[in-house]
Design a protein around this motif. Structure first.
Motif, PDB file in Angstrom:
ATOM      1  N   GLY A 242      -1.076   1.613   0.335  1.00  0.00           N
ATOM      2  CA  GLY A 242      -0.140   1.827  -0.757  1.00  0.00           C
ATOM      3  C   GLY A 242       1.269   1.416  -0.402  1.00  0.00           C
ATOM      4  O   GLY A 242       1.525   0.835   0.653  1.00  0.00           O
TER       5      GLY A 242
ATOM      6  N   THR B 237       2.868   5.039  -4.030  1.00  0.00           N
ATOM      7  CA  THR B 237       1.886   4.588  -5.014  1.00  0.00           C
ATOM      8  C   THR B 237       0.741   3.930  -4.261  1.00  0.00           C
ATOM      9  O   THR B 237       0.975   3.052  -3.441  1.00  0.00           O
ATOM     10  N   GLY B 238      -0.466   4.386  -4.519  1.00  0.00           N
ATOM     11  CA  GLY B 238      -1.612   3.774  -3.869  1.00  0.00           C
ATOM     12  C   GLY B 238      -2.470   4.790  -3.148  1.00  0.00           C
ATOM     13  O   GLY B 238      -2.502   5.968  -3.506  1.00  0.00           O
ATOM     14  N   GLU B 239      -3.143   4.324  -2.109  1.00  0.00           N
ATOM     15  CA  GLU B 239      -4.082   5.158  -1.362  1.00  0.00           C
ATOM     16  C   GLU B 239      -3.590   5.348   0.075  1.00  0.00           C
ATOM     17  O   GLU B 239      -3.438   4.380   0.817  1.00  0.00           O
TER      18      GLU B 239
ATOM     19  N   LEU C  87      -0.890  -4.937  -3.807  1.00  0.00           N
ATOM     20  CA  LEU C  87      -0.694  -3.484  -3.872  1.00  0.00           C
ATOM     21  C   LEU C  87       0.641  -3.087  -4.502  1.00  0.00           C
ATOM     22  O   LEU C  87       0.854  -1.929  -4.842  1.00  0.00           O
TER      23      LEU C  87
END
Length: 150
Positions: free
Chosen positions: A143, A35-37, A90
């Motif tokens: 992430g 999950t995230g970048e 995050l």
């Protein structure tokens, strides 16, 4: 007096025999999501891989230490304190998943001294577990990778 000391020693022994599971990391963790970048890492090359810890040994997609001075410590956070800490922002999209069946989260710092070789020194932080002991999360780049203990 002797009876009092015997009772005290028995009580202390019983306390010591209670297993401490809060800092549980020693197992094989399977990477199941992200999950995230992802800034540089190809997250698909990490998902379905694993990370193993076994006392002084670690091998996996994130961190390795082959009996080269591995140590670990953790900090216990109540769920609300964890999610209000800016260091862990995050993790917010995973709040429901992380707090399910758990009132606290454990933030682990795992280090490998590298047998005196600075090129072999490693650190893995933050590796987060909860009281349910089946899931873990690792903040990497932009992430969080989700891990599962089958």
């Amino acid at each position: 007096m002797k009876l009092h000391l015997t009772i005290l020693a028995s009580a202390f022994g019983a306390i010591l025999s209670i297993p401490a599971h809060a800092d549980f990391i020693d197992t094989r963790w399977s990477v199941v999501g992200f999950t995230g970048e992802a800034w540089f890492i190809n997250k698909q090359s990490v998902i379905d891989q694993s990370q193993t810890f076994n006392r002084g040994y670690a091998k996996g997609v994130f961190y390795n230490c082959e009996y080269a001075g591995q140590s670990s410590t953790y900090t216990r956070y109540e769920n609300d304190a964890f999610f209000t800490n800016p260091e862990f922002e995050l993790f917010l999209p995973l709040r429901e998943e992380m707090t399910m069946s758990s009132e606290a989260l454990f933030v682990h710092r795992i280090t490998c001294e590298g047998n005196g070789n600075p090129a072999q020194r490693r650190a893995m932080y933050p590796f987060v577990t909860n009281e349910a002991r089946k899931s873990a999360w690792y903040l990497f780049e932009g992430g969080v990778f989700s891990l599962f203990n089958p």
